[in-house]
Motif scaffolding. Sequence first.
Motif, PDB file in Angstrom:
ATOM      1  N   ASP A 161      50.991  -8.051  23.239  1.00 12.73           N
ATOM      2  CA  ASP A 161      51.922  -8.275  24.338  1.00 12.73           C
ATOM      3  C   ASP A 161      51.157  -8.312  25.663  1.00 12.73           C
ATOM      4  OD1 ASP A 161      54.318  -8.518  25.781  1.00 12.73           O
ATOM      5  OD2 ASP A 161      54.415  -6.334  26.041  1.00 12.73           O
ATOM      6  N   GLU A 162      51.293  -9.416  26.378  1.00 12.43           N
ATOM      7  CA  GLU A 162      50.579  -9.610  27.637  1.00 12.43           C
ATOM      8  C   GLU A 162      50.935  -8.540  28.666  1.00 12.43           C
ATOM      9  OE1 GLU A 162      50.459 -13.080  31.033  1.00 12.43           O
ATOM     10  OE2 GLU A 162      50.756 -13.687  28.949  1.00 12.43           O
ATOM     11  N   GLU A 163      52.190  -8.176  28.726  1.00  9.57           N
ATOM     12  CA  GLU A 163      52.624  -7.166  29.695  1.00  9.57           C
ATOM     13  C   GLU A 163      52.000  -5.801  29.393  1.00  9.57           C
ATOM     14  OE1 GLU A 163      53.863  -5.849  33.074  1.00  9.57           O
ATOM     15  OE2 GLU A 163      54.154  -7.940  32.493  1.00  9.57           O
ATOM     16  N   ALA A 164      51.795  -5.484  28.135  1.00  5.75           N
ATOM     17  CA  ALA A 164      51.162  -4.214  27.761  1.00  5.75           C
ATOM     18  C   ALA A 164      49.710  -4.174  28.251  1.00  5.75           C
ATOM     19  CB  ALA A 164      51.206  -4.021  26.248  1.00  5.75           C
ATOM     20  N   TYR A 192      48.550  -5.845  30.927  1.00  2.00           N
ATOM     21  CA  TYR A 192      48.627  -5.679  32.379  1.00  2.00           C
ATOM     22  C   TYR A 192      48.944  -4.232  32.751  1.00  2.00           C
ATOM     23  CZ  TYR A 192      48.509 -10.754  32.973  1.00  2.00           C
ATOM     24  OH  TYR A 192      48.152 -12.070  32.970  1.00  2.00           O
ATOM     25  N   LYS A 193      49.851  -3.619  32.002  1.00  2.58           N
ATOM     26  CA  LYS A 193      50.232  -2.233  32.271  1.00  2.58           C
ATOM     27  C   LYS A 193      49.016  -1.306  32.113  1.00  2.58           C
ATOM     28  CE  LYS A 193      53.463   1.337  30.789  1.00  2.58           C
ATOM     29  NZ  LYS A 193      54.533   1.671  29.843  1.00  2.58           N
ATOM     30  N   THR A 194      48.239  -1.523  31.062  1.00  2.00           N
ATOM     31  CA  THR A 194      47.033  -0.714  30.837  1.00  2.00           C
ATOM     32  C   THR A 194      46.029  -0.915  31.962  1.00  2.00           C
ATOM     33  OG1 THR A 194      47.342  -0.861  28.445  1.00  2.00           O
ATOM     34  CG2 THR A 194      45.165  -0.232  29.217  1.00  2.00           C
ATOM     35  N   ARG A 214      46.635  -1.886  35.034  1.00  4.70           N
ATOM     36  CA  ARG A 214      47.173  -1.260  36.255  1.00  4.70           C
ATOM     37  C   ARG A 214      46.982   0.261  36.218  1.00  4.70           C
ATOM     38  NH1 ARG A 214      51.856  -4.512  35.156  1.00  4.70           N
ATOM     39  NH2 ARG A 214      51.554  -6.515  36.123  1.00  4.70           N
ATOM     40  N   SER A 215      47.124   0.855  35.027  1.00  2.00           N
ATOM     41  CA  SER A 215      46.991   2.307  34.927  1.00  2.00           C
ATOM     42  C   SER A 215      45.560   2.760  35.242  1.00  2.00           C
ATOM     43  CB  SER A 215      47.392   2.789  33.538  1.00  2.00           C
ATOM     44  OG  SER A 215      46.437   2.422  32.559  1.00  2.00           O
TER      45      SER A 215
END
Length: 71
Positions: A56-59, A61-63, A65-66
């Motif tokens: 998942d692309e959003e996952a 990006y979330k990682t 960003r974290s």
Amino acid sequence: MDTIIIKSKQKSTSVFILEMAKRIRVNARILTEDEIEDLRLNQLLSEDEKNLEEIDEEAVYKTLRSYGAKI
């Protein structure tokens, strides 16, 4: 076409096998260390490609960003 790789610790054994291959008109040669490394890397990549899965692309990006990435 079949390919055979024979690893020998003695140069004399390699020379003997090459000579026998030439006598039966089979193409043979000694690989360089770089060529052997390329074969190993290619094998690892091929094995890795079999285990690919969609992420998942959003996952991702979330990682990122974290960890402070500004995306």
